[in-house]
Motif scaffolding. Structure first.
Motif, PDB file in Angstrom:
ATOM      1  N   GLU A   1       0.832  -1.211   0.000  1.00 52.15           N
ATOM      2  CA  GLU A   1       0.000   0.000   0.000  1.00 52.15           C
ATOM      3  C   GLU A   1       0.864   1.256   0.000  1.00 52.15           C
ATOM      4  OE1 GLU A   1      -4.128   1.739   1.699  1.00 52.15           O
ATOM      5  OE2 GLU A   1      -3.138   0.214   2.919  1.00 52.15           O
TER       6      GLU A   1
ATOM      7  N   TYR B   1     -12.559 -11.623   2.488  1.00 50.11           N
ATOM      8  CA  TYR B   1     -11.844 -10.564   1.769  1.00 50.11           C
ATOM      9  C   TYR B   1     -11.191 -10.980   0.454  1.00 50.11           C
ATOM     10  CZ  TYR B   1     -12.390  -8.297   6.307  1.00 50.11           C
ATOM     11  OH  TYR B   1     -12.899  -7.775   7.460  1.00 50.11           O
TER      12      TYR B   1
ATOM     13  N   GLN C   1      -2.788   3.560  -5.105  1.00 52.41           N
ATOM     14  CA  GLN C   1      -3.971   3.609  -5.965  1.00 52.41           C
ATOM     15  C   GLN C   1      -4.349   2.238  -6.523  1.00 52.41           C
ATOM     16  OE1 GLN C   1      -5.547   6.530  -6.004  1.00 52.41           O
ATOM     17  NE2 GLN C   1      -3.863   7.259  -4.717  1.00 52.41           N
TER      18      GLN C   1
ATOM     19  N   ASP D   1      -5.901  -1.266  -7.529  1.00 49.26           N
ATOM     20  CA  ASP D   1      -7.244  -1.858  -7.579  1.00 49.26           C
ATOM     21  C   ASP D   1      -7.218  -3.339  -7.238  1.00 49.26           C
ATOM     22  OD1 ASP D   1      -8.536   0.523  -8.478  1.00 49.26           O
ATOM     23  OD2 ASP D   1      -7.853   0.093 -10.527  1.00 49.26           O
TER      24      ASP D   1
ATOM     25  N   TYR E   1      -5.692  -5.306   4.180  1.00 53.34           N
ATOM     26  CA  TYR E   1      -6.539  -4.532   3.276  1.00 53.34           C
ATOM     27  C   TYR E   1      -8.023  -4.580   3.651  1.00 53.34           C
ATOM     28  CZ  TYR E   1      -3.040  -3.290  -0.256  1.00 53.34           C
ATOM     29  OH  TYR E   1      -1.982  -2.735  -0.932  1.00 53.34           O
ATOM     30  N   ARG E   2      -8.501  -5.718   4.130  1.00 59.05           N
ATOM     31  CA  ARG E   2      -9.897  -5.859   4.570  1.00 59.05           C
ATOM     32  C   ARG E   2     -10.890  -5.359   3.526  1.00 59.05           C
ATOM     33  NH1 ARG E   2     -10.778  -7.427   9.838  1.00 59.05           N
ATOM     34  NH2 ARG E   2      -8.788  -8.068  10.760  1.00 59.05           N
ATOM     35  N   GLY E   3     -10.678  -5.788   2.284  1.00 59.66           N
ATOM     36  CA  GLY E   3     -11.624  -5.477   1.224  1.00 59.66           C
ATOM     37  C   GLY E   3     -11.384  -4.181   0.495  1.00 59.66           C
ATOM     38  N   ARG E   4     -10.364  -3.410   0.893  1.00 64.82           N
ATOM     39  CA  ARG E   4     -10.110  -2.122   0.228  1.00 64.82           C
ATOM     40  C   ARG E   4      -9.450  -2.291  -1.138  1.00 64.82           C
ATOM     41  NH1 ARG E   4      -6.416   0.560   2.568  1.00 64.82           N
ATOM     42  NH2 ARG E   4      -5.732  -0.969   4.099  1.00 64.82           N
ATOM     43  N   VAL E   5      -8.903  -3.483  -1.391  1.00 63.32           N
ATOM     44  CA  VAL E   5      -8.313  -3.831  -2.680  1.00 63.32           C
ATOM     45  C   VAL E   5      -8.864  -5.199  -3.072  1.00 63.32           C
ATOM     46  CG1 VAL E   5      -6.133  -4.663  -3.697  1.00 63.32           C
ATOM     47  CG2 VAL E   5      -6.206  -2.445  -2.575  1.00 63.32           C
ATOM     48  N   ARG E   6      -9.073  -5.388  -4.378  1.00 67.49           N
ATOM     49  CA  ARG E   6      -9.536  -6.686  -4.865  1.00 67.49           C
ATOM     50  C   ARG E   6      -8.366  -7.669  -4.815  1.00 67.49           C
ATOM     51  NH1 ARG E   6     -13.493  -8.784  -8.138  1.00 67.49           N
ATOM     52  NH2 ARG E   6     -12.864 -10.484  -9.535  1.00 67.49           N
TER      53      ARG E   6
END
Length: 318
Positions: free
Chosen positions: A171, A252, A176, A178, A197-202
């Protein structure tokens, strides 16, 4: 940091950040290399390669090893680990740096390059059994007999916290982002990264067709027995994914894809021939998903691939 917790409740981003602060003097901040997939014969789009293959001991596992050694009391008998090779090398390296004895159990399928690396760090190496599960059983017996501290390759909170530091570092490198493609064996790496990340990124999980441990677990809703074959069996072929990481993957991990052994070989060759990046089979598996079209990004999608290990003797020089 809660080092002795036995549930994923301890696997929080703030604990991962603390683990990174703790191990930072001992691990490399590995580089990111941006490539164009047109250089590999495909459509033109950029992909970032996080080269954790350049980490101390040759793989990401140094992170979990240092986190485990630095957050627990080490007995006089030292530490013990069971490994397909990379975890053993990482624990041996961390033990050498921390000045504690280490005993490493590896199966017969462990590559000579990994076995030699473990020996080079001064650890006692024990080879026996056909698969990782056999080495693990032998290490558990050794713990009972010696009192050494076991450092699990993937199903241990401290290991997961250490691997999660790679998510924090990615990170920092790629704010940025994805989508991140991650190879899966026992699941410690993808579990730790998912906890960060807990779902903030695929997050896309990539496994060999011959060792679909997470793929089968996600389909079943729980860790289940899976095949343990493939060219990457020494790093990506436990019988089951870890119980601790599974809730994180279930919640996640966005997608699970499988690649063939030929896909993995082709990815190894392509990374070497096009960008002179050396990988072991497990280290190339995530890139194989892109190269073989098993994962196809959407237009404009910012994609990164984790190149996670390079403990191989496949490259020769003349």
């Amino acid at each position: 940091m809660s080092a002795n917790a036995d549930t994923p409740a301890a696997l929080l981003p703030e604990n991962i950040a603390e683990a990174l602060r703790l191990i930072r003097p001992y691990v490399r901040h590995t580089p990111v290399l941006r490539v164009d997939m047109a250089d590999f014969g495909g459509a033109s789009y950029p992909v970032d390669l996080k080269l954790e293959s350049l980490q101390h001991s040759g793989s990401f596992k140094a992170r979990g090893a240092f986190a485990s050694l630095m957050t627990q009391d080490i007995p006089a008998a030292g530490v013990v680990a069971a490994s397909g090779g990379n975890h053993g090398a990482a624990v041996a390296y961390a033990a050498m740096k921390r000045g504690v004895p280490a005993t490493i159990f590896v199966p017969e399928i462990a590559s000579p390059a990994k076995a030699e690396r473990i020996r080079s760090y001064g650890a006692r190496l024990e080879i026996g059994g056909e698969r990782y599960a056999d080495a693990l059983a032998a290490s558990e017996l050794f713990v009972k007999e010696s009192g050494a501290l076991p450092i699990h390759a993937y199903d241990q909170v401290t290991t997961l916290l250490g691997q999660g530091t790679l998510g924090a570092e990615i990170e920092q490198d790629l704010p940025q982002l994805d989508t991140l493609l991650v190879a899966v064996g026992g699941g410690g790496l993808i579990g730790g990264i998912s906890a960060w990340y807990r779902g903030r990124v695929r997050i896309v999980a990539v496994e060999p067709e011959g060792a679909p441990t997470l793929n089968k677990a996600l389909a079943a809703g729980r860790p289940v027995e899976a095949e343990a074959g493939s060219i990457a069996a020494d790093s990506l072929a436990p019988r089951q994914v870890g119980a601790m990481m599974f809730p994180l993957a279930r919640d996640y991990v966005a997608q699970s894809v499988l690649v063939s052994d030929d896909d993995i070989r082709n990815a190894q060759k392509a990374l070497w021939e096009s960008v002179r990046v050396v990988t072991e089979p497990g280290g190339a598996a995530a890139f194989a998903a892109l190269l073989a079209g098993r994962y196809v990004p959407e237009a404009g999608e910012k994609v990164a691939v984790l190149v996670c290990g390079a403990n191989t003797s496949a490259v020769s020089f003349s």
